[in-house]
Design an enzyme around this catalytic site. Sequence first.
Site, PDB file in Angstrom:
ATOM      1  N   ALA A  65       0.851  -1.190   0.000  1.00 29.71           N
ATOM      2  CA  ALA A  65       0.000   0.000   0.000  1.00 29.71           C
ATOM      3  C   ALA A  65       0.886   1.239   0.000  1.00 29.71           C
ATOM      4  CB  ALA A  65      -0.892  -0.018   1.236  1.00 29.71           C
ATOM      5  N   GLY A 108       0.990  -5.343   0.730  1.00 29.90           N
ATOM      6  CA  GLY A 108      -0.174  -5.566  -0.135  1.00 29.90           C
ATOM      7  C   GLY A 108       0.223  -6.181  -1.477  1.00 29.90           C
ATOM      8  N   GLU A 111       0.371  -9.755  -0.776  1.00 31.87           N
ATOM      9  CA  GLU A 111      -1.020 -10.190  -0.572  1.00 31.87           C
ATOM     10  C   GLU A 111      -1.786 -10.271  -1.894  1.00 31.87           C
ATOM     11  OE1 GLU A 111      -1.425  -7.126   2.483  1.00 31.87           O
ATOM     12  OE2 GLU A 111      -2.339  -8.644   3.764  1.00 31.87           O
ATOM     13  N   GLU A 131       4.975  -4.990   7.032  1.00 36.24           N
ATOM     14  CA  GLU A 131       4.120  -4.043   7.752  1.00 36.24           C
ATOM     15  C   GLU A 131       4.580  -3.826   9.198  1.00 36.24           C
ATOM     16  OE1 GLU A 131       3.066  -6.462   5.784  1.00 36.24           O
ATOM     17  OE2 GLU A 131       1.354  -5.814   4.569  1.00 36.24           O
TER      18      GLU A 131
HETATM   19  N1  DAK Z   1       4.488   3.382  -0.419  1.00 41.11           N
HETATM   20  C1  DAK Z   1       4.832   4.585  -0.948  1.00 41.11           C
HETATM   21  N2  DAK Z   1       5.977   4.815  -1.625  1.00 41.11           N
HETATM   22  C2  DAK Z   1       6.799   3.765  -1.795  1.00 41.11           C
HETATM   23  C3  DAK Z   1       6.505   2.477  -1.286  1.00 41.11           C
HETATM   24  C4  DAK Z   1       5.275   2.297  -0.573  1.00 41.11           C
HETATM   25  N3  DAK Z   1       4.853   1.133  -0.110  1.00 41.11           N
HETATM   26  N4  DAK Z   1       7.530   1.643  -1.604  1.00 41.11           N
HETATM   27  C5  DAK Z   1       8.423   2.398  -2.287  1.00 41.11           C
HETATM   28  N5  DAK Z   1       7.988   3.674  -2.408  1.00 41.11           N
HETATM   29  C6  DAK Z   1       8.651   4.796  -3.064  1.00 41.11           C
HETATM   30  C7  DAK Z   1       9.825   5.304  -2.229  1.00 41.11           C
HETATM   31  O1  DAK Z   1       9.366   6.177  -1.213  1.00 41.11           O
HETATM   32  C8  DAK Z   1      10.650   6.028  -3.291  1.00 41.11           C
HETATM   33  O2  DAK Z   1      10.046   7.265  -3.569  1.00 41.11           O
HETATM   34  P1  DAK Z   1      10.931   8.629  -3.708  1.00 41.11           P
HETATM   35  O3  DAK Z   1      11.733   8.732  -2.470  1.00 41.11           O
HETATM   36  O4  DAK Z   1      11.798   8.368  -4.938  1.00 41.11           O
HETATM   37  O5  DAK Z   1       9.915   9.719  -3.898  1.00 41.11           O
HETATM   38  C9  DAK Z   1      10.454   5.159  -4.523  1.00 41.11           C
HETATM   39  O6  DAK Z   1       9.263   4.384  -4.281  1.00 41.11           O
HETATM   40  C10 DAK Z   1      11.602   4.185  -4.726  1.00 41.11           C
HETATM   41  O7  DAK Z   1      11.777   3.438  -3.530  1.00 41.11           O
HETATM   42  P2  DAK Z   1      13.210   3.288  -2.809  1.00 41.11           P
HETATM   43  O8  DAK Z   1      14.067   4.469  -3.070  1.00 41.11           O
HETATM   44  O9  DAK Z   1      12.930   2.932  -1.383  1.00 41.11           O
HETATM   45  O10 DAK Z   1      13.790   2.037  -3.604  1.00 41.11           O
HETATM   46  P3  DAK Z   1      14.760   0.893  -3.068  1.00 41.11           P
HETATM   47  O11 DAK Z   1      15.128   0.096  -4.271  1.00 41.11           O
HETATM   48  O12 DAK Z   1      15.846   1.472  -2.223  1.00 41.11           O
HETATM   49  O13 DAK Z   1      13.853   0.002  -2.092  1.00 41.11           O
HETATM   50  C11 DAK Z   1      11.820  -1.192  -1.445  1.00 41.11           C
HETATM   51  C12 DAK Z   1      12.729  -0.694  -2.606  1.00 41.11           C
HETATM   52  C13 DAK Z   1      10.564  -1.760  -2.099  1.00 41.11           C
HETATM   53  C14 DAK Z   1      12.555  -2.330  -0.707  1.00 41.11           C
HETATM   54  C15 DAK Z   1      11.531  -0.043  -0.478  1.00 41.11           C
HETATM   55  O14 DAK Z   1      11.018   1.064  -1.218  1.00 41.11           O
HETATM   56  C16 DAK Z   1      10.542  -0.395   0.583  1.00 41.11           C
HETATM   57  O15 DAK Z   1      10.884  -1.012   1.572  1.00 41.11           O
HETATM   58  N6  DAK Z   1       9.272   0.043   0.414  1.00 41.11           N
HETATM   59  C17 DAK Z   1       8.234  -0.096   1.404  1.00 41.11           C
HETATM   60  C18 DAK Z   1       7.727  -1.522   1.486  1.00 41.11           C
HETATM   61  C19 DAK Z   1       6.665  -1.698   2.551  1.00 41.11           C
HETATM   62  O16 DAK Z   1       6.866  -1.395   3.721  1.00 41.11           O
HETATM   63  N7  DAK Z   1       5.509  -2.194   2.144  1.00 41.11           N
HETATM   64  C20 DAK Z   1       4.382  -2.421   3.009  1.00 41.11           C
HETATM   65  C21 DAK Z   1       3.488  -1.231   2.930  1.00 41.11           C
HETATM   66  S1  DAK Z   1       2.087  -1.409   4.023  1.00 41.11           S
HETATM   67  C22 DAK Z   1      -5.410  -2.839   3.843  1.00 41.11           C
HETATM   68  C23 DAK Z   1      -4.902  -3.801   3.015  1.00 41.11           C
HETATM   69  C24 DAK Z   1      -3.561  -3.834   2.739  1.00 41.11           C
HETATM   70  C25 DAK Z   1      -2.703  -2.905   3.293  1.00 41.11           C
HETATM   71  C26 DAK Z   1      -3.218  -1.942   4.108  1.00 41.11           C
HETATM   72  C27 DAK Z   1      -4.559  -1.893   4.385  1.00 41.11           C
HETATM   73  N8  DAK Z   1      -6.791  -2.825   4.150  1.00 41.11           N
HETATM   74  C28 DAK Z   1      -7.649  -3.819   3.518  1.00 41.11           C
HETATM   75  C29 DAK Z   1      -7.328  -1.950   5.096  1.00 41.11           C
HETATM   76  C30 DAK Z   1      -1.310  -3.005   2.973  1.00 41.11           C
HETATM   77  C31 DAK Z   1      -0.358  -2.396   3.682  1.00 41.11           C
HETATM   78  C32 DAK Z   1       0.999  -2.339   3.145  1.00 41.11           C
HETATM   79  O17 DAK Z   1       1.308  -2.899   2.129  1.00 41.11           O
END
Ligand code: DAK
Length: 257
Positions: A65, A108, A111, A131
């Site tokens: 997400a 997500g 998922e 998460e």
């Molecule tokens: N959200 C927003 N931006 C993201 C992102 C994310 N999940 N993942 C990456 N980006 C953005 C980064 O902020 C960066 O943006 P700028 O700084 O260039 O503006 C750009 O994408 C490139 O990312 P990185 O610079 O970080 O690239 P790297 O190669 O260094 O790293 C990475 C890639 C994928 C390992 C890293 O970006 C990362 O760890 N991202 C976050 C992953 C994460 O934590 N995902 C879980 C998110 S929470 C629901 C259902 C589902 C959900 C929620 C509610 N309901 C039914 C209520 C789901 C929740 C989630 O998924």
Amino acid sequence: MSYTTILTETRGRVGLVTLNRPQAMNAFNQTMLTELFDALETFDHDENIGAMVVTGNEKAFAAGADIKEMAEASTVEMIRQGRVEKWDRIRGLKKPVLAAVSGWALGGGCELAISCDMIVASETAKFGQPEITIGVIPGAGGTQRLARLLGKYLAMEMVINNRTLSAAEALQFGLANRVVPKEKYLDEAIALAQEIAERAPMAVRMAKDAVNAAFETTLTEGLKAEKRNFYPLFATEDQKEGMKAFIEKRKANWKGK
Ligand code: DAK
């Protein structure tokens, strides 16, 4: 239909949806989530389509997400946005959906992949539920589906301690149907989807539904569900055609009815 965060195309009888927010590693904002499910439902209702493939790009299937979009959200806002209901839409699809995964499938994104009916992964695919590192837990089925797919301990490690699975581990633990070189993962997924799309449509639909019943219920109820899906197929023209074609040693000509 025109979309802003995804691309759609058809390849033969396969409907292809490509997540297209590369600048954000294909993180799901609300628009992308809605567009993804709209596109899949459109293909699901299209008689010329027999299976769908969802993919991202080589670097990221989807990084979950959009954290920037939901960082300041309150519980009430999250509920009002109907996010849970949106995610439920993928369960309503009748035709098989394959995930073609390369690079990150996180949160997500993971998922979404495990909500699909099959997963074709590139050697670079990485599956995880990070998460916990941002103070929440999976919200789109990760805790439940991973526990059923992988068993308690590995699921627990992924969800509680951000253990990431490599493509090879995903294959080893049953989280992927096949792993192929990154140059080929999408072609391989489309070819597999095409093979499925050319099978008897009603039988494919009933088969998908029956296998999914195994994840919902007891063995006894699941066997009943299988029977409920088995008998009606004898009312289809395709059953007559399929068995006749076998006896006549020729390829069946499916009508989808
Ligand atoms: N959200 C927003 N931006 C993201 C992102 C994310 N999940 N993942 C990456 N980006 C953005 C980064 O902020 C960066 O943006 P700028 O700084 O260039 O503006 C750009 O994408 C490139 O990312 P990185 O610079 O970080 O690239 P790297 O190669 O260094 O790293 C990475 C890639 C994928 C390992 C890293 O970006 C990362 O760890 N991202 C976050 C992953 C994460 O934590 N995902 C879980 C998110 S929470 C629901 C259902 C589902 C959900 C929620 C509610 N309901 C039914 C209520 C789901 C929740 C989630 O998924």
